[in-house]
Design a protein around this motif. Structure first.
Motif, PDB file in Angstrom:
ATOM      1  N   ALA A  32       1.751  11.778   1.282  1.00 10.59           N
ATOM      2  CA  ALA A  32       0.475  11.354   0.724  1.00 10.59           C
ATOM      3  C   ALA A  32       0.172   9.929   1.155  1.00 10.59           C
ATOM      4  N   MET A  33      -1.096   9.623   1.175  1.00 16.72           N
ATOM      5  CA  MET A  33      -1.564   8.279   1.473  1.00 16.72           C
ATOM      6  C   MET A  33      -2.401   7.795   0.302  1.00 16.72           C
ATOM      7  N   GLY A  34      -2.363   6.503   0.081  1.00 17.50           N
ATOM      8  CA  GLY A  34      -3.121   5.981  -1.047  1.00 17.50           C
ATOM      9  C   GLY A  34      -3.732   4.632  -0.760  1.00 17.50           C
ATOM     10  N   TRP A  35      -4.701   4.297  -1.561  1.00 20.96           N
ATOM     11  CA  TRP A  35      -5.301   2.963  -1.543  1.00 20.96           C
ATOM     12  C   TRP A  35      -5.056   2.320  -2.904  1.00 20.96           C
ATOM     13  N   PHE A  36      -4.662   1.081  -2.851  1.00 17.37           N
ATOM     14  CA  PHE A  36      -4.450   0.273  -4.043  1.00 17.37           C
ATOM     15  C   PHE A  36      -5.222  -1.034  -3.860  1.00 17.37           C
ATOM     16  N   ARG A  37      -5.407  -1.755  -4.940  1.00 22.55           N
ATOM     17  CA  ARG A  37      -6.077  -3.046  -4.826  1.00 22.55           C
ATOM     18  C   ARG A  37      -5.483  -4.033  -5.811  1.00 22.55           C
ATOM     19  N   GLN A  38      -5.620  -5.300  -5.458  1.00 24.47           N
ATOM     20  CA  GLN A  38      -5.131  -6.359  -6.326  1.00 24.47           C
ATOM     21  C   GLN A  38      -6.147  -7.487  -6.349  1.00 24.47           C
ATOM     22  N   ALA A  39      -6.690  -7.713  -7.519  1.00 23.28           N
ATOM     23  CA  ALA A  39      -7.641  -8.803  -7.723  1.00 23.28           C
ATOM     24  C   ALA A  39      -6.874 -10.066  -8.111  1.00 23.28           C
ATOM     25  N   PRO A  40      -7.475 -11.234  -7.900  1.00 23.00           N
ATOM     26  CA  PRO A  40      -6.800 -12.488  -8.247  1.00 23.00           C
ATOM     27  C   PRO A  40      -6.373 -12.514  -9.706  1.00 23.00           C
ATOM     28  N   GLY A  41      -5.115 -12.831  -9.936  1.00 17.56           N
ATOM     29  CA  GLY A  41      -4.608 -12.939 -11.292  1.00 17.56           C
ATOM     30  C   GLY A  41      -4.330 -11.626 -11.976  1.00 17.56           C
ATOM     31  N   LYS A  42      -4.473 -10.512 -11.246  1.00 16.48           N
ATOM     32  CA  LYS A  42      -4.238  -9.198 -11.839  1.00 16.48           C
ATOM     33  C   LYS A  42      -3.155  -8.460 -11.085  1.00 16.48           C
ATOM     34  N   GLU A  43      -2.619  -7.445 -11.730  1.00 17.22           N
ATOM     35  CA  GLU A  43      -1.614  -6.626 -11.074  1.00 17.22           C
ATOM     36  C   GLU A  43      -2.282  -5.648 -10.110  1.00 17.22           C
ATOM     37  N   ARG A  44      -1.504  -5.204  -9.145  1.00 22.87           N
ATOM     38  CA  ARG A  44      -2.009  -4.211  -8.213  1.00 22.87           C
ATOM     39  C   ARG A  44      -2.266  -2.912  -8.965  1.00 22.87           C
ATOM     40  N   ALA A  48      -7.083   5.295  -5.114  1.00 27.29           N
ATOM     41  CA  ALA A  48      -7.270   6.681  -4.704  1.00 27.29           C
ATOM     42  C   ALA A  48      -6.089   7.114  -3.850  1.00 27.29           C
ATOM     43  N   SER A  49      -5.878   8.436  -3.785  1.00 26.39           N
ATOM     44  CA  SER A  49      -4.836   8.960  -2.910  1.00 26.39           C
ATOM     45  C   SER A  49      -5.242  10.325  -2.390  1.00 26.39           C
ATOM     46  N   ILE A  50      -4.576  10.739  -1.316  1.00 24.76           N
ATOM     47  CA  ILE A  50      -4.879  12.016  -0.689  1.00 24.76           C
ATOM     48  C   ILE A  50      -3.596  12.602  -0.117  1.00 24.76           C
TER      49      ILE A  50
END
Length: 117
Positions: A32-44, A48-50
């Motif tokens: 599987a592949m996924g997308w994650f994100r991390q904003a400043p001061g926040k956890e990752r 989405a994943s596929i």
């Protein structure tokens, strides 16, 4: 598996961006592949994943209906189409892959997405 993201940038709220993630190396082992994100001061956080073979997709509630994950098995590339972007979508977006029954273990370097109001 080596992963390289591209397509980030700065846009105004309501606009769209498409992120790409090119995979190389032991791509046959990726389940599987996924997308994650991390904003400043926040956890990752998960976005989405596929599944590589079946194409099943999964989304975080915060992006459902706005983001679409897809893959091109020939190009070994995963995409994240992001529509109706909001300022709260601002983050570094990471692509990741995982093998079956394993957590996401291979990560790209990340690409910055900035959405202004």
């Amino acid at each position: 598996v080596q992963l390289v993201e591209s397509g980030g940038g700065s846009v105004q709220a309501g606009r769209s961006l498409r992120l790409s993630c090119a995979a190389s190396g032991r791509t046959f082992s990726a389940y599987a592949m996924g997308w994650f994100r991390q904003a400043p001061g926040k956890e990752r956080e998960f976005v989405a994943s596929i599944l590589w073979s079946k194409g099943n997709t999964y989304y975080a509630d915060s992006v459902k209906g706005r983001f679409t994950i897809s893959r091109d098995n020939v190009k070994n590339t995963v995409y994240l189409q992001m529509n109706s972007l909001k300022p709260e979508d601002t983050a570094v977006y990471y692509c990741a892959s995982r093998e079956i029954s394993q957590p996401f273990g291979s990560w790209g370097q990340g690409t910055q997405v900035t959405v202004s109001s």
